[in-house]
Design an enzyme around this catalytic site. Structure first.
Site, short mmCIF file in Angstrom:
data_model
loop_
_atom_site.label_atom_id
_atom_site.label_comp_id
_atom_site.label_asym_id
_atom_site.label_seq_id
_atom_site.Cartn_x
_atom_site.Cartn_y
_atom_site.Cartn_z
CG ASP A 63 51.59 5.78 11.51
OD1 ASP A 63 52.63 6.12 11.83
OD2 ASP A 63 51.38 4.41 11.39
CB SER A 64 54.27 9.75 14.77
OG SER A 64 54.42 10.64 13.63
CD GLU A 85 55.20 1.47 9.98
OE1 GLU A 85 55.08 0.48 10.54
OE2 GLU A 85 54.94 2.65 10.48
CD GLU A 91 61.13 4.49 13.08
OE1 GLU A 91 60.37 4.47 12.31
OE2 GLU A 91 60.95 4.56 14.37
O1 KIV Z 1 54.84 8.09 11.57
C1 KIV Z 1 55.83 8.74 11.82
O2 KIV Z 1 56.39 9.86 12.34
C2 KIV Z 1 57.04 8.03 10.95
C3 KIV Z 1 58.57 8.36 11.27
C4 KIV Z 1 58.82 8.15 12.60
C5 KIV Z 1 59.40 8.23 10.00
O3 KIV Z 1 56.76 6.82 10.43
#
Ligand code: KIV
Length: 280
Positions: A65-66, A135, A203
């Site tokens: 979701d980044s 998460e 993380e």
């Molecule tokens: O969304 C993402 O890229 C992540 C990574 C930072 C683990 O959750």
């Protein structure tokens, strides 16, 4: 900056017919942990980079979701929707063959009820993912892990700095620094494993805590900003390719794609303006 983009040989997985690449499966990740072979995960959001990560021998591609921040330009991951992740998963799945594709479940797609989580996770698997990531920790999350894994959807957990809780955490900061917090994260990792997790992302937690969790749980741990003792590592593609203007301090830049891209765009603009492109 590292001077080499060459990666060591991709890990061995059970033999496949000649010319056929064996798809990475959850079982392979467990074999890799047992054998002490590091697991490589990277994010990707489209078919082009999905195919390149796959060709480079990356084991897992996280459709993170980044995407909300690095692709769509939001300040946080919170505006990301199920439809956005579904579209990015489908694109990556068209490019990647061997890597196991993990869909990151966006904010509010799994927190309300386990039933809603199952329905949304199903959409990501139909789009081409083989696992989902969620998460957080606590009893509600464990119930969701149980609901997903009980119907055969592999779930990867994510604890420590959980970006979807950025407001509750008062910013992006290292987690698990006090003995009490560290104990809580250890316990949560263990309880989530019991609920059916297939692997867990750690993380931004202290390196020693990541080492202890990795030794304690049977499932693979995949670190980001959590030091070298995890069973694997994950980085956001834009950070490792040097596209991010202000990358996190733990990231390593393997390429300066930002500078190279700027040079290319500037040269193209100049060539067009000077009428040296296209040629007669
Ligand atoms: O969304 C993402 O890229 C992540 C990574 C930072 C683990 O959750």
């Amino acid at each position: 900056m590292s001077d080499s983009a060459e990666s060591p040989a991709a890990p061995k997985v059970p033999a496949a017919p000649k010319g056929v690449q064996t798809k990475v499966r959850i079982a392979h990740l467990h074999q890799m942990k047992a054998a002490g072979r590091p697991i490589v995960m990277v994010t990707a959001y489209d078919a082009c980079f999905g195919a390149l990560a796959d060709e480079a021998g990356v084991d897992l591609i996280l459709v993170g979701d980044s995407a909300g921040m690095v692709v769509h330009g939001y300040d946080t991951t919170l505006p990301v929707t199920v439809e956005m992740i579904e579209m990015h998963v489908a694109a990556v799945a068209r490019g990647a063959r061997r890597a196991l594709i993990v869909a990151d479940m966006p904010f509010m797609s799994y927190q309300v009820t386990p039933e809603e989580a199952v329905r949304n996770a199903g959409r990501f698997l139909k789009a081409g993912a083989q696992a989902v990531k969620i998460e957080g920790h606590g009893p509600r999350i464990r119930e969701t892990v149980r609901a997903l894994s009980s119907i055969g959807i592999p779930v990867i957990g994510h604890i420590g700095l959980v970006p979807q809780s950025v407001h509750a955490l008062s910013g992006y900061r290292i987690q698990g620094k006090t003995d009490e917090e560290a104990e809580r994260l250890m316990t949560m990792a263990r309880l989530q494993q019991e609920a059916g997790l297939s692997a867990i992302v750690l993380e931004c937690i202290p390196h020693d805590l990541a080492r202890r969790i990795t030794a304690e749980v049977a499932i693979p741990t995949i670190g980001i900003g959590a030091g070298p003792h995890c069973d694997g590592q994950v980085l956001v593609m834009h950070d490792l390719l040097g596209l991010t203007e202000h990358p996190p301090s733990f990231a390593r830049k393997y390429l300066d794609l930002r500078a190279g891209t700027l040079r290319a765009f500037r040269k193209y603009a100049r060539d067009v303006r000077e009428r040296s492109f296209p040629e007669e």
